[in-house]
Design a protein around this motif. Structure first.
Motif, PDB file in Angstrom:
ATOM      1  N   TRP A  42      26.843  28.734  45.815  1.00 38.20           N
ATOM      2  CA  TRP A  42      26.263  30.065  46.051  1.00 38.20           C
ATOM      3  C   TRP A  42      27.322  31.100  46.411  1.00 38.20           C
ATOM      4  CZ3 TRP A  42      21.134  31.303  45.261  1.00 38.20           C
ATOM      5  CH2 TRP A  42      20.294  30.215  44.948  1.00 38.20           C
ATOM      6  N   CYS A  43      28.581  30.675  46.530  1.00 37.28           N
ATOM      7  CA  CYS A  43      29.651  31.660  46.766  1.00 37.28           C
ATOM      8  C   CYS A  43      30.060  32.332  45.466  1.00 37.28           C
ATOM      9  CB  CYS A  43      30.872  31.002  47.405  1.00 37.28           C
ATOM     10  SG  CYS A  43      31.945  30.118  46.233  1.00 37.28           S
ATOM     11  N   VAL A  44      29.564  31.819  44.334  1.00 37.51           N
ATOM     12  CA  VAL A  44      29.994  32.329  43.035  1.00 37.51           C
ATOM     13  C   VAL A  44      29.166  33.543  42.647  1.00 37.51           C
ATOM     14  CG1 VAL A  44      30.259  31.824  40.594  1.00 37.51           C
ATOM     15  CG2 VAL A  44      30.720  30.043  42.280  1.00 37.51           C
ATOM     16  N   ASN A  45      29.811  34.657  42.510  1.00 39.29           N
ATOM     17  CA  ASN A  45      29.198  35.863  41.967  1.00 39.29           C
ATOM     18  C   ASN A  45      30.315  36.792  41.607  1.00 39.29           C
ATOM     19  OD1 ASN A  45      27.279  38.230  41.638  1.00 39.29           O
ATOM     20  ND2 ASN A  45      25.885  36.631  42.298  1.00 39.29           N
ATOM     21  N   GLU A  46      30.012  38.060  41.367  1.00 38.84           N
ATOM     22  CA  GLU A  46      31.058  38.998  40.990  1.00 38.84           C
ATOM     23  C   GLU A  46      30.727  40.378  41.497  1.00 38.84           C
ATOM     24  OE1 GLU A  46      31.521  40.216  37.046  1.00 38.84           O
ATOM     25  OE2 GLU A  46      29.427  40.019  36.540  1.00 38.84           O
ATOM     26  N   ASP A  47      31.796  41.186  41.648  1.00 37.23           N
ATOM     27  CA  ASP A  47      31.525  42.567  42.026  1.00 37.23           C
ATOM     28  C   ASP A  47      31.384  43.421  40.778  1.00 37.23           C
ATOM     29  OD1 ASP A  47      34.055  43.341  41.117  1.00 37.23           O
ATOM     30  OD2 ASP A  47      34.962  43.124  43.097  1.00 37.23           O
ATOM     31  N   ALA A  48      30.996  44.670  40.989  1.00 37.58           N
ATOM     32  CA  ALA A  48      30.648  45.529  39.859  1.00 37.58           C
ATOM     33  C   ALA A  48      31.856  45.855  38.993  1.00 37.58           C
ATOM     34  CB  ALA A  48      30.017  46.821  40.381  1.00 37.58           C
ATOM     35  N   GLU A  49      33.070  45.717  39.527  1.00 38.53           N
ATOM     36  CA  GLU A  49      34.260  46.079  38.772  1.00 38.53           C
ATOM     37  C   GLU A  49      34.943  44.863  38.150  1.00 38.53           C
ATOM     38  OE1 GLU A  49      35.545  49.916  41.499  1.00 38.53           O
ATOM     39  OE2 GLU A  49      36.483  47.985  41.844  1.00 38.53           O
ATOM     40  N   TYR A  50      34.324  43.692  38.271  1.00 37.20           N
ATOM     41  CA  TYR A  50      34.989  42.444  37.902  1.00 37.20           C
ATOM     42  C   TYR A  50      35.483  42.435  36.471  1.00 37.20           C
ATOM     43  CZ  TYR A  50      35.965  37.505  37.580  1.00 37.20           C
ATOM     44  OH  TYR A  50      36.583  36.310  37.400  1.00 37.20           O
ATOM     45  N   HIS A  51      34.692  42.906  35.538  1.00 36.52           N
ATOM     46  CA  HIS A  51      35.065  42.836  34.133  1.00 36.52           C
ATOM     47  C   HIS A  51      35.733  44.116  33.644  1.00 36.52           C
ATOM     48  CE1 HIS A  51      33.661  39.025  32.447  1.00 36.52           C
ATOM     49  NE2 HIS A  51      32.796  39.041  33.425  1.00 36.52           N
ATOM     50  N   GLU A  52      36.057  45.020  34.534  1.00 40.97           N
ATOM     51  CA  GLU A  52      36.596  46.297  34.102  1.00 40.97           C
ATOM     52  C   GLU A  52      38.117  46.371  34.168  1.00 40.97           C
ATOM     53  OE1 GLU A  52      34.713  48.530  32.729  1.00 40.97           O
ATOM     54  OE2 GLU A  52      32.942  47.339  33.100  1.00 40.97           O
ATOM     55  N   ALA A  53      38.740  45.615  35.050  1.00 42.11           N
ATOM     56  CA  ALA A  53      40.178  45.742  35.218  1.00 42.11           C
ATOM     57  C   ALA A  53      40.756  44.421  35.688  1.00 42.11           C
ATOM     58  CB  ALA A  53      40.490  46.845  36.244  1.00 42.11           C
ATOM     59  N   GLY A  54      42.090  44.311  35.582  1.00 41.69           N
ATOM     60  CA  GLY A  54      42.747  43.116  36.082  1.00 41.69           C
ATOM     61  C   GLY A  54      43.244  42.226  34.962  1.00 41.69           C
ATOM     62  N   ASP A  55      43.779  41.074  35.339  1.00 41.97           N
ATOM     63  CA  ASP A  55      44.409  40.163  34.401  1.00 41.97           C
ATOM     64  C   ASP A  55      43.555  38.931  34.175  1.00 41.97           C
ATOM     65  OD1 ASP A  55      46.683  41.811  34.243  1.00 41.97           O
ATOM     66  OD2 ASP A  55      47.477  40.929  36.094  1.00 41.97           O
ATOM     67  N   GLU A  56      43.475  38.511  32.908  1.00 44.14           N
ATOM     68  CA  GLU A  56      42.743  37.295  32.589  1.00 44.14           C
ATOM     69  C   GLU A  56      43.432  36.112  33.247  1.00 44.14           C
ATOM     70  OE1 GLU A  56      40.608  35.967  28.670  1.00 44.14           O
ATOM     71  OE2 GLU A  56      42.736  35.455  28.510  1.00 44.14           O
ATOM     72  N   GLY A  57      42.618  35.212  33.804  1.00 45.92           N
ATOM     73  CA  GLY A  57      43.165  34.012  34.420  1.00 45.92           C
ATOM     74  C   GLY A  57      44.006  34.279  35.654  1.00 45.92           C
ATOM     75  N   ALA A  58      43.764  35.419  36.320  1.00 46.33           N
ATOM     76  CA  ALA A  58      44.573  35.767  37.488  1.00 46.33           C
ATOM     77  C   ALA A  58      44.425  34.743  38.605  1.00 46.33           C
ATOM     78  CB  ALA A  58      44.193  37.155  37.997  1.00 46.33           C
TER      79      ALA A  58
END
Length: 543
Positions: free
Chosen positions: A486-502
């Protein structure tokens, strides 16, 4: 698309040759979570049986529907994750069929395209001198005389951008998606969803970009982190991933997928065992297993558990937002280069329009035909949902004409795909209802595991639905609950920025989520809540 035939008795539609199936794990639902669990369990030597109510497609909302050679992505799925574990699994299941695609999404308003997220100068230029001036006056008024009592999404957003920009770029689309007025949505959701965004910051950022000044202040000379410019995508759509996962499960000889069968009952069968009955057109299939994994909607699972949970009433109050896609085949060049465009126009009901060729050229078989998908957000059983397919195609043609995107006479075909329970609704009671059922099931049934978006009634994306299954498999193999799924979720910006596999995979034998993983997975993705405590309207009542 893939032939869901008998495959040596491991994948089948009927039940006549099934009898009673004995496996290690029974899995409800062949979406990303269910198939991820099945793949990893069979890879580890466990036997599984997966039931799926759809007779043709696996993948759930991530399936790819085919109509006369045209392929439709239901919702649009960019294959990007900050979790290296998820990226590695994608590459393992589908090693040779990813393509790299440009990322582009814009807002369409009154015949003009606007960058998403908004760029201040472009937006003001497109709106014209008079309207831009009125927007800036409205913005100045909001800054000088802000509303003091902030209750709703409308209050908060108007304070941030002024009434006019709010009405153009926030109100219409938001109400289409969530099916409630902005003045009834919580201001807290607005503050979280649009955090850090201001008109003044957008103006400053635009100036920096035009002057090449948006560099990191760390001596590296690198550009500041921006939105993803490209993403990976299966060449025949996301369903290609889940067809491959199903095939690999079957190929092990330890797993089978049972298509066209819906959960009828999941009964506790002695100490820590389960007897799952699934009904289909040719009769029932019975699966006996030590563990059960459910990605079925919590409301549905609660009604079919035996013995019935004490929290069945709470689960029955959980609500869902549905949508449908009307695909149009158009004798024309592509109408726009975007993966999709957001429709901010109150004259039409459509909320978003996908361009399937921009996802992958192989999804559209005729280079002289454009194929787009108009997405309508609705509630199962309401007017839109209940319309005949032919009427929906005509509606889509009219609305494309109203928007000025295409003339109806250029449309040469159409198809409709309905997606029930696409979004779990976060009403004022949902958290308490979910917590009540979760607590009871964890205490009474430790070998029953909830995964995925609907299984946990959480607004997960595909990679996070997969992660809930990945951690569940680790728990089953270990014979104890070493991970809190249940700790698994995402914030609203998760898929908008950052590096794959970070965030890298766990070290061998590691039994706790790392700090980096927690940072990627732990923050709740927000959806709006009502501010007045009023109940969901008639169209949203439980089925």
């Amino acid at each position: 698309m893939h032939d869901n035939g008998h495959d040596n008795g491991k994948t089948f539609h009927g039940a006549a040759d099934a009898g009673e199936i004995q496996v290690d794990v029974a899995i409800i639902g062949a979406g990303p979570a269910g198939l991820t669990a099945g793949y990893l369990l069979t890879k580890a030597g466990k036997t599984v049986a997966i039931i799926e109510k759809d007779a043709t497609y696996v993948g759930g909302i991530s399936r790819t529907v085919e109509h006369e050679g045209y392929r439709f992505d239901i919702g649009g799925h960019r294959f990007f994750s900050k979790s290296q574990q998820v990226v590695d699994l994608w590459n393992e299941i589908l090693p040779d069929d990813f393509i790299q695609r440009p990322r582009m999404s814009r807002i369409y308003y009154e015949g003009k395209f606007y960058s998403y997220p908004l760029r201040a100068f472009e937006a003001l230029w497109n709106l014209g001198l008079l309207r831009s001036a009125m927007c800036m006056v409205s913005y100045a008024k909001a800054k000088l005389f802000p509303a003091r009592e902030i209750k709703s999404f409308e209050d908060w957003t108007s304070n941030q951008f002024g009434k006019r920009l709010y009405s153009i770029f926030f109100k219409t689309y938001t109400e289409k998606v969530w099916g409630m007025p902005c003045n009834e949505m919580s201001a807290d959701w607005a503050a979280q969803r649009i955090k850090g965004l201001s008109l003044w910051s957008a103006v400053v950022d635009g100036l920096k970009r035009s002057l090449g000044l948006n560099k990191l202040n760390d001596g590296s000379g690198k550009q500041a982190k921006t939105l993803l410019e490209t993403f990976r995508y299966p060449r025949l759509g996301p369903g290609m991933m889940w067809d491959a996962a199903r095939d690999k499960i079957v190929a092990t000889g330890k797993g089978r997928t049972i298509m066209g069968h819906e959960l009828k009952q999941l009964a506790a069968d002695g100490e820590n065992g389960w007897r799952m009955t699934a009904s289909g057109p040719d009769g029932d299939v019975v699966v006996k297993a030590a563990h059960a994994i459910s990605s079925a909607p919590m409301r549905q699972l609660a009604a079919r558990l035996h013995p019935l949970p004490d929290t069945t009433l709470e689960a029955n109050n959980l609500k869902y937002r549905d949508f449908l896609t009307v695909a149009l085949m158009i004798r024309s060049e592509d109408l726009f280069p975007d993966n999709w465009i957001y429709i901010h126009d109150s004259k039409v009901k459509v909320g978003r329009v996908q361009n399937f060729r921009s996802w992958s050229p192989e999804m559209v078989p005729d280079e002289n035909v454009a194929c787009v998908g108009l997405e309508y957000f609705c509630f199962e059983g309401d007017g839109l949902w209940s319309m005949d397919d032919a009427d929906l195609v005509e509606l889509a043609k009219r609305e494309m004409d109203i928007l000025g995107l295409v003339s109806p006479e250029k449309v040469i075909g159409g198809a409709v795909v309905r997606q029930e329970k696409a979004y779990p609704v976060y009403d004022e009671d949902y958290a308490a209802n979910v917590d009540a059922m979760r607590s009871e099931l964890e205490e009474r049934f430790p070998t029953l595991h909830l995964v995925g978006r609907n299984g946990m009634h959480r607004y997960n994306n595909q990679d996070h639905a997969m992660m809930t299954a990945m951690l569940t498999v680790e728990n089953i193999i270990a014979g104890e609950r070493i991970y809190d799924t249940w700790c698994v979720n995402e914030d609203a910006e998760y898929h908008e920025a950052g590096d794959e596999g970070a965030y890298k995979a766990l070290p061998e034998g590691r039994q706790q989520v790392t700090e980096d993983q927690a940072a990627a997975l732990n923050s709740m993705r927000d959806v709006p809540e009502r501010i007045d405590g009023s109940k969901i309207a008639d169209g949203r009542k439980a089925a």
